[in-house]
Design a protein around this motif. Structure first.
Motif: not given
Length: 417
Positions: A151-153, A158-159, A188-189
């Motif tokens: 989910g990082l890439a 959002r990051i 959000g998260v």
């Protein structure tokens, strides 16, 4: 003179990336043709991931033993490349024969900053009960599962906005959190998951460097035994480099995870609620999970004074993992409440640990073989309701499991007044 032998060339990383990307496309097409998986994903409120390709590109690995192998061979990839990419493996007796690694599984591509490098494969709902729930790409020249987060890439936007980070257990939990904010303009998260392994030190370092970590890191693992172990390890790795006030634990209902919440009526709102308003300090969860683990093993631990004092003795060291006095006092109160000991027991245990640590430090300084006699013995810690945290020279020793050093029933210890 004997000519030098050149070292064998490693795999062409560009070719491995191309083979992995071709597998993503192939699995994606297979999912579009599998109606019964559409029904399952719809029941889990994940159907939107079939209808839109980006950014996740989930797919389906067919049940055949060589379906992907034949497809990628026809696309010009060699057997060595397919094995080096972690997509196929060789038969143990006939090394010329390849088999697909993923068969009859939902597959979730795992990416680095350049593209897909591996997969996590989840057993389909109609798989036999003895089939492992998850299968992951083995370590390759492209893929190191200890250094990547699912989910990082895919969530760089959002990051970059600085959304708080949630650590979850698996890819469906990441997707459940992502979908829960898909139509919301509110902050959000960002959910991330270890890639088929427990959280590693490298992954913890990555999480703590993300912009949203300055707001909060929320641990949302299952409440079962494995989840309790994962929460404790997450605390140890994250707190080593991040303030405890920014570390939170989601209060998931027993037996649930974000993916299970999403499948419920009004599931997206439930996921948002558990990640926003239903959290507590992560250290509090560690205290509870350690005690709950003991109560699973020793159900009668808290039935008498000796057992309660013994439990308090096994928990009191967690006070000294707090960042400040206020948090330490809160943990002390939690220990008193959960173990039902008199507060004076906590005071006695705390002073006992401090004095033992100081005595050990003095003994080490005066041990034969040192260049000098060492410093004089420190004065005993003054009696007070809660000694300053810096007085603890080192944390009290515990058994490797973290449990009190006791047999099936705890032995005598300090009694409550």
């Amino acid at each position: 003179m004997t000519a030098a032998v050149a070292p064998a060339a490693g795999p062409d990383l560009g070719r491995l990336r191309a083979a992995t990307a071709a597998a993503v496309d192939f699995y994606r097409v297979q999912l579009a043709r599998t109606d019964r998986l559409h029904t399952y994903l719809q029941q889990r409120q994940l159907q939107a991931l079939v209808n839109r390709a980006q950014p996740w590109q989930i797919g389906h690995a067919p049940a055949g033993w060589q379906t992907l192998t034949r497809h990628l061979r026809s696309a010009g990839f060699t057997d060595d490349e397919l094995v080096a990419a972690g997509l196929c493996h060789r038969d143990r007796t006939d090394r010329s024969r390849l088999y697909d690694v993923f068969r009859d599984r939902l597959v979730f591509p795992i990416r680095d900053q350049h593209g897909p490098v591996g997969f996590t494969g989840r057993a389909t709902p109609h798989a036999p009960p003895d089939v492992p729930k998850y299968v992951n790409t083995a370590a390759t020249a492209l893929y190191d599962k200890s250094a990547l987060l699912f989910g990082l890439a895919e969530q760089h936007e959002r990051i970059a906005r600085g959304w708080p980070i949630a650590l979850v257990e698996g890819p469906t939990d990441v997707l459940a959190c992502w979908l829960s904010y898909a139509r919301s303009d509110e902050p959000g998260v960002v959910a991330l998951a270890p890639c088929g392994t427990a959280l590693t030190d490298t992954q913890a370092a990555i999480v703590c460097r993300l912009p949203g970590a300055q707001h909060a890191i929320i641990v949302a693992f299952d409440g079962d035994n494995a989840g309790r172990t994962a929460i404790t390890k997450a605390w140890q790795l994250l707190h080593a480099r991040h303030p405890s006030r920014l570390l939170r634990a989601a209060a998931l209902p027993p037996g649930t995870d974000p993916a299970a919440l999403l499948a419920r009526p009004n599931g997206r709102a439930q996921v948002r609620a558990v990640l926003h308003s239903q959290t507590r300090p992560l250290l509090d969860a560690v205290v509870d999970h350690r005690l709950n683990g003991w109560l699973t093993r020793w159900p009668r631990l808290l039935e008498d004074v000796d057992g309660r004092c013994h439990a308090a003795r096994g928990l009191v060291d967690l006070m000294f993992e707090a960042d400040d006095r206020e948090e330490a006092v809160r943990v002390a109160r939690q220990i008193v409440r959960r173990t039902r000991v008199h507060p004076e027991v906590i005071t006695q245990l705390t002073l006992e640990h401090v004095e033992a640590a100081l005595a050990e430090a003095t003994a080490t300084a005066n041990r034969p073989g040192r260049s000098g006699p060492g410093p004089p013995a420190p004065a005993p810690a003054p009696a007070q309701a809660f000694p300053p945290l810096h007085l603890l020279a080192r944390q009290p020793a515990r058994s490797p499991s973290g449990a009190p050093s006791a047999p099936a029933r705890p032995g005598p210890t300090t009694r409550s007044r």
